[in-house]
Enzyme design. Structure first.
Site, PDB file in Angstrom:
ATOM      1  N   LEU A 157       0.822  -1.213   0.000  1.00  0.00           N
ATOM      2  CA  LEU A 157       0.000   0.000   0.000  1.00  0.00           C
ATOM      3  C   LEU A 157       0.855   1.262   0.000  1.00  0.00           C
ATOM      4  O   LEU A 157       0.362   2.362   0.228  1.00  0.00           O
ATOM      5  CB  LEU A 157      -0.924   0.018   1.219  1.00  0.00           C
ATOM      6  CG  LEU A 157      -1.896  -1.148   1.316  1.00  0.00           C
ATOM      7  CD1 LEU A 157      -2.868  -0.939   2.462  1.00  0.00           C
ATOM      8  CD2 LEU A 157      -2.661  -1.285   0.023  1.00  0.00           C
ATOM      9  N   GLU A 182      13.595   6.990  -3.184  1.00  0.00           N
ATOM     10  CA  GLU A 182      13.638   5.525  -3.334  1.00  0.00           C
ATOM     11  C   GLU A 182      14.862   5.115  -4.149  1.00  0.00           C
ATOM     12  O   GLU A 182      15.571   4.175  -3.791  1.00  0.00           O
ATOM     13  CB  GLU A 182      12.382   5.016  -4.044  1.00  0.00           C
ATOM     14  CG  GLU A 182      11.081   5.278  -3.323  1.00  0.00           C
ATOM     15  CD  GLU A 182      10.791   4.275  -2.205  1.00  0.00           C
ATOM     16  OE1 GLU A 182      11.485   3.247  -2.123  1.00  0.00           O
ATOM     17  OE2 GLU A 182       9.868   4.542  -1.411  1.00  0.00           O
ATOM     18  N   ASP A 201       3.335   5.490  -7.060  1.00  0.00           N
ATOM     19  CA  ASP A 201       2.989   5.553  -5.635  1.00  0.00           C
ATOM     20  C   ASP A 201       3.068   6.977  -5.102  1.00  0.00           C
ATOM     21  O   ASP A 201       2.171   7.455  -4.404  1.00  0.00           O
ATOM     22  CB  ASP A 201       3.927   4.655  -4.819  1.00  0.00           C
ATOM     23  CG  ASP A 201       3.947   3.239  -5.332  1.00  0.00           C
ATOM     24  OD1 ASP A 201       3.043   2.884  -6.121  1.00  0.00           O
ATOM     25  OD2 ASP A 201       4.858   2.487  -4.967  1.00  0.00           O
TER      26      ASP A 201
HETATM   27  C1  GLA Z   1       5.763  -0.562  -6.761  1.00  0.00           C
HETATM   28  C2  GLA Z   1       6.497   0.646  -7.359  1.00  0.00           C
HETATM   29  C3  GLA Z   1       5.627   1.378  -8.372  1.00  0.00           C
HETATM   30  C4  GLA Z   1       5.043   0.432  -9.414  1.00  0.00           C
HETATM   31  C5  GLA Z   1       4.422  -0.793  -8.738  1.00  0.00           C
HETATM   32  C6  GLA Z   1       3.976  -1.831  -9.728  1.00  0.00           C
HETATM   33  O1  GLA Z   1       4.672  -0.144  -6.002  1.00  0.00           O
HETATM   34  O2  GLA Z   1       6.869   1.532  -6.336  1.00  0.00           O
HETATM   35  O3  GLA Z   1       6.361   2.403  -8.989  1.00  0.00           O
HETATM   36  O4  GLA Z   1       6.013   0.049 -10.337  1.00  0.00           O
HETATM   37  O5  GLA Z   1       5.306  -1.401  -7.816  1.00  0.00           O
HETATM   38  O6  GLA Z   1       2.939  -1.360 -10.516  1.00  0.00           O
END
Ligand code: GLA
Length: 377
Positions: free
Chosen positions: A121, A157, A169
């Site tokens: 999440l 990140e 995200d």
């Molecule tokens: C993680 C990454 C996102 C995306 C998803 C897969 O959450 O942080 O950038 O690539 O995986 O859709």
């Protein structure tokens, strides 16, 4: 939670802080498409990270994590990186703002959250965007625009946490809006809010409690596969690749790379189909596409796991409209679109059958689509 964090801040630092929050996210469809220049369809949820923050007039940051019950103290130069992983998210945000010419000075902070960790999440994006939003407000007069705030989280990140993630995200966490999902074109960064109306249905996550840490997962390897195929096909990202071109090049690709790219090419169309269906109020089509995505993530992209495939099978057997693994993969949760009338029996069956097989129940997380990063009054 707000009162509690404020009280702890008062006790530790003896001052009145400013309060900020940001949210975790769900993604209805469009997985592993963001770093391929494709579409995603996320929304912020009612599970948040909240922080009490106040400049302290020094060059030192002092942060207390309520949930981990740990304190970190660090300076703002590159060589001052803290040891604790959780504090590196905050340090990274500070550094990324400074690297872009913004201002960050010393501050005191206390934070806590109710975004489940390791469930897919994006608790880390919630933490990054909460601090990025706050530091923009406290030290930069809100001159950093929201896209840049999302990129600051993403670069954190990349540069401080070892995950070469896409923008989804952090974007969702910064731009989230109550009752709306957002279709983001990750190539142009254009996006549109879609009212999320699913009368007669509920959205629920089932957390398998199988933990995935993207840092040591093969997430970065998936990304490399996609980049290799894009290069081979002579396109910038797989967004610009077609199934015809991929099939024509099949002989020159490893089977693994072929199937990774096939999933991404198919997934980008599914996002558009789901947006259209949602606008028509056609939840059945939305659900069917979710199952197709699960199948692709499991068989072609290979980021599912036994427990999540099991939860997906149960959903299908219970007649759930749509179900799929959500997020980066390698554990975490499924997202389920369930008719109101099937909700109780589905959850009960999933808990019972999963426990029988794996010894523990999956955790039911009902979600409401909510606002993203904000200052609390
Ligand atoms: C993680 C990454 C996102 C995306 C998803 C897969 O959450 O942080 O950038 O690539 O995986 O859709």
């Amino acid at each position: 939670m707000e009162k509690k964090i404020k009280a702890i801040f008062n006790e530790k630092f003896g001052k009145e802080p400013e309060m900020y929050a940001s949210a975790g996210r769900i993604n209805l469809i469009g997985e592993h498409t963001d770093y391929n220049g494709g579409y995603v369809f996320p929304g912020a949820i009612d599970k948040v990270i909240m922080a009490a923050i106040l400049p302290n007039g020094t060059d030192t940051v002092k942060v207390y994590s309520v949930d981990i019950n740990e304190e970190a103290e660090f300076g703002l130069r590159e060589e001052d990186a803290p040891k604790q992983q959780w504090a590196r998210y905050i340090f990274g945000v500070c550094r990324e703002i400074i690297k872009r010419g913004g201002t960050v000075k010393g501050f005191d902070a206390v934070f806590a959250g109710n975004v489940p960790l390791g469930a897919g999440l994006s608790s880390s994006a919630a933490l990054e965007s909460c601090f990025a939003y706050a530091l923009n407000d406290l030290f930069n007069g809100n001159t950093i625009d929201k896209f840049e705030l999302a990129r600051i989280g993403q670069s954190t990140e990349h540069n401080y946490c070892g995950v070469n993630c896409g923008i989804m995200d952090q974007f969702a966490s910064v731009f989230g809006k109550k009752d709306h999902l957002m279709r983001l074109d990750c190539r142009s960064m254009e996006f549109e809010y879609f009212p999320f109306k699913i009368d007669g249905y509920k959205l629920v996550l089932l957390d398998s409690k199988v933990k995935h840490a993207l840092v040591d997962s093969p997430y970065n390897k998936r990304r490399q596969s996609c980049e290799r195929v894009a290069k081979m096909l002579g396109v910038e990202t797989l967004r610009d690749a077609t199934m015809e071109a991929l099939n024509a090049a099949r002989g020159e690709l490893t089977a693994e790379d072929y199937f990774r790219a096939k999933f991404v090419i198919e997934e980008k169309q599914r996002v558009l189909d789901v947006c259209d269906a949602l606008q028509r109020g056609d939840c059945e089509t939305v659900g069917r596409k979710m199952y197709e995505t699960h199948n692709g993530l499991s068989k072609d992209y290979e980021v599912s796991c036994e427990e999540l495939d099991f939860l997906n099978d149960i959903a299908r057997e219970c007649g759930v409209t749509g179900s799929r693994i959500m997020g980066g993969g390698f554990g975490g949760c499924t997202i389920n679109l369930v008719k109101d009338s099937l909700y109780e029996p589905f959850i009960a069956t999933a808990k019972k059958e999963f426990k029988k097989k794996y010894g523990h129940e999956p955790v039911e997380i009902p979600v409401v689509i909510s606002d993203g990063a904000r200052k609390l009054s």
